[in-house]
Design a protein around this motif. Structure first.
Motif: not given
Length: 265
Positions: A206-212, A216-217, A222-224, A228-236
């Motif tokens: 729902v956020t995807y269609f209403t956030a423009g 949000t976190l 979802f975007g990051n 591949g280089q952002q995966l460690p930070q995404v996991n945190v």
């Protein structure tokens, strides 16, 4: 009476179900401490070096702040609307009452993509700028259901004799609500608010269609996650989201076991 073999079999079955639900989550949490930026098994080693860059990531901080604001405002809206709707449906007898109750519950059963597309079309039609308030409206559509279900379930368990006794003793409507009704539904109200916040904080579709253009976190994750280089930070960040989500859900679960009156001692 169950045999010992039956109890063992049921215990194994429950353990398998829990493993099916939580082992993938545990693996993601473990990857947050992976010393390599490549997700492979077994992990190369354990480290906490990804925590600092993840926590100090400015985009992540902005997304987290937006998620917190949207969650808190959506929860406040849900508590106000959901509790009033529950009182209206419970206290008054009118034609179509069950239909109204069904319509109030329906949004939680609808696929998120349908709700999101409908809201997106509505906002576009009225030329509404997408941002915090469109996110709040989108989240409130299902948060209201959580509060409504909790409050009306508690109201149905409260004996009408309590209200009648209060009125017989000379209390007016406001006093009866303050000293009798509110204490009896307080745990249901608080647990509903906690669950609503947890759902809002984690919402993606729902956020995807209403956030423009805002993130949000969950949308930031979802975007990051595709980078591949952002995966460690995404996991945190996923680990942080889990920690934030578990707290209100655990508190709500505990409150639902109470009798319905908040302890004051």
């Amino acid at each position: 009476m169950e045999t010992r073999a039956t109890r063992i079999a049921l215990g194994i079955w429950v353990a398998l179900v829990l493993a099916f639900l939580y082992v993938p989550i545990a693996i993601i949490c473990l990857y947050a401490f992976n010393s390599s930026n490549v997700q492979s098994w077994p992990i190369a080693g354990l480290t906490t070096r990804w925590f600092s860059p993840a926590i100090h990531n400015s985009d992540m901080q902005q997304a987290l702040w937006l998620s917190l604001k949207a969650g808190l405002i959506s929860t406040a809206v849900a508590v106000a609307l959901g509790s009033m709707a529950a009182f209206g449906v419970h206290r008054f007898r009118f034609f179509g009452r069950e239909t109204v109750s069904f319509l109030l519950v329906l949004p939680i059963a609808l696929p998120g993509i349908i709700t999101g597309m409908a809201l997106n079309s509505f906002f576009v039609f009225w030329k509404t700028n997408f941002g915090l308030w469109t996110i709040v409206i989108g989240h409130a559509t299902f948060c209201v259901v959580i509060v409504y279900n909790n409050v009306i379930a508690r109201l149905r368990r409260v004996p009408a004799s309590l209200t009648e006794a209060s009125m017989d003793l000379g209390a007016d409507g406001l006093q009866t609500f303050r000293y009798v009704t509110l204490p009896t539904i307080s745990t249901a109200l608080i647990s509903g608010a906690l669950l609503a916040f947890a759902l809002s904080f984690d919402e993606v579709i729902v956020t995807y269609f209403t956030a423009g253009a805002q993130n949000t976190l969950p949308l930031w994750i979802f975007g990051n996650i595709r980078l591949g280089q952002q995966l460690p930070q995404v996991n945190v960040v996923v680990l942080i989201v889990l920690a934030v989500t578990i707290v209100p859900v655990a508190l709500a679960q505990r409150l639902t076991r109470e009798s319905g009156i908040l302890r004051t001692e």
